[in-house]
Design an enzyme around this catalytic site. Sequence first.
Site, mmCIF file in Angstrom:
data_model
loop_
_atom_site.group_PDB
_atom_site.id
_atom_site.type_symbol
_atom_site.label_atom_id
_atom_site.label_comp_id
_atom_site.label_asym_id
_atom_site.label_seq_id
_atom_site.Cartn_x
_atom_site.Cartn_y
_atom_site.Cartn_z
ATOM 1 N N LYS A 110 0.849 -1.205 0.000
ATOM 2 C CA LYS A 110 0.000 0.000 0.000
ATOM 3 C C LYS A 110 0.881 1.251 0.000
ATOM 4 C CE LYS A 110 -0.332 -0.285 5.050
ATOM 5 N NZ LYS A 110 -1.200 -0.624 6.182
ATOM 6 N N TYR A 163 12.916 31.938 5.863
ATOM 7 C CA TYR A 163 11.603 32.573 6.068
ATOM 8 C C TYR A 163 11.373 32.896 7.537
ATOM 9 C CZ TYR A 163 9.925 31.513 1.351
ATOM 10 O OH TYR A 163 9.738 31.462 0.002
HETATM 11 C C1 LIG Z 1 -0.409 -1.511 6.945
HETATM 12 C C2 LIG Z 1 -0.963 -2.788 7.405
HETATM 13 C C3 LIG Z 1 -0.131 -3.889 7.593
HETATM 14 C C4 LIG Z 1 1.377 -3.790 7.533
HETATM 15 O O1 LIG Z 1 1.795 -3.253 8.767
HETATM 16 P P1 LIG Z 1 3.326 -3.016 9.122
HETATM 17 O O2 LIG Z 1 3.303 -2.487 10.502
HETATM 18 O O3 LIG Z 1 3.829 -2.008 8.135
HETATM 19 O O4 LIG Z 1 4.021 -4.317 8.985
HETATM 20 C C5 LIG Z 1 -0.720 -5.111 7.894
HETATM 21 N N1 LIG Z 1 -2.056 -5.212 8.045
HETATM 22 C C6 LIG Z 1 -2.889 -4.159 7.908
HETATM 23 C C7 LIG Z 1 -4.342 -4.349 8.110
HETATM 24 C C8 LIG Z 1 -2.371 -2.908 7.611
HETATM 25 O O5 LIG Z 1 -3.191 -1.864 7.505
#
Ligand SMILES: *Cc1c(COP(=O)(O)O)cnc(C)c1O
Length: 384
Positions: free
Chosen positions: A59, A279
């Site tokens: 993701k 800035y």
């Molecule tokens: C993002 C996510 C993961 C991965 O989690 P990490 O802490 O990056 O290993 C796994 N399961 C779900 C439901 C997630 O949203």
Amino acid sequence: MIAPVASPLSLVAKSAPDRHSMPCEASGGVLTIDLTALESNYRHLSSLVGSARCAGVVKADAYGLGAEVVAKVLLKAGCSTFFVAQLNEATALRSSLPDDVPLCVLNGVAPGTESLCAAAGITPVCNSLDQLIAWSRTAREMNLRLDTIIQVDSGMSRLGMSPAEVDSIAASPDILAPLNLKLVMSHLACGDDPDHPANEAQRREFDRLRAKLPPAPASLANSAGIFLGRNYHYDLCRPGAAVYGIDVGPRAHGIRPVVALKARVAQIREIPANAHVGYGFTFASDRPMRLATLMVGYADGWSRHFSAKGRVWCDDVALPIVGRVSMDSCSIDISALPEGKLKPGDFVELLGPHQSADAAAGRIGTIGYEMLTQLGHRYHRKYR
Ligand SMILES: *Cc1c(COP(=O)(O)O)cnc(C)c1O
């Protein structure tokens, strides 16, 4: 007798080269992604989970590192299930994966997107009874047997079915009749704190809820959950962060860094005492100083919160950020370096052996996850 002069524009290629094929000198920073380390992290995690499998969580463009490239590496390493958060991420990635490799959407199937999801061969994580009913109806309407994942809420109150919703599914087997229940999953809230009582409480609640559903493979652990031990592995683990080299807690050994980031020096300048920097004039020199202006700013994900708080490295010397981080640049104090050590065009380390993404993030009250996912799109990217 004046020779026609070519306009400079006529020298420019008719179709603009894409950013990634430009020479490294055209960018203000270089982001190096070590795919060997990434693959090694995935294999290490897989070796920890025994007969369970590790999915690939890609993701947010594989946490900023490039979902297509990362997915290819993970596929080669034996990964056979992938997760993204949103349907548009899944549709973008679908053609990069073999058709028979499940690509699953963690945030579920939004009302009205069911047929798009089904036609694209994407598996939704059904997070509510309504989602599951709509998915089931879609299967009947399209006369297809559709795969589904059910997420139950084991205590985090974020996504997933409540105990009452699980009871409703158990009481109405016709909902699941046109579906293949491929996985029952839940998600840990405190996995990075191995002693937190919520871990065990969530695990028990997960077992209690899934026992009410038809038998199916189970999945609870994210990266941190893998390091909680065998009881948390079930059939499928879902590591993201640890694959990308992020530190996921005190037990997370054997993870190699994946990301390095260098910024290029645009200018070196000498300022007298009582000069202002950046800035808002938030920094005033109390002595003559040597500064370097770096070609990386908050538009590159180098957060404005680093103003007066962040530091970068040249060899083993830490160089503080002075004044505010601008959109496209920031200033560092290089008075501690020998004169002439840094020249325009040279690089300093933003992330690397002296400063991990977690360490940099910690200076501004956030986490390595956010640091990576915010990395901008102007860097020259090198995949090793
Ligand atoms: C993002 C996510 C993961 C991965 O989690 P990490 O802490 O990056 O290993 C796994 N399961 C779900 C439901 C997630 O949203």
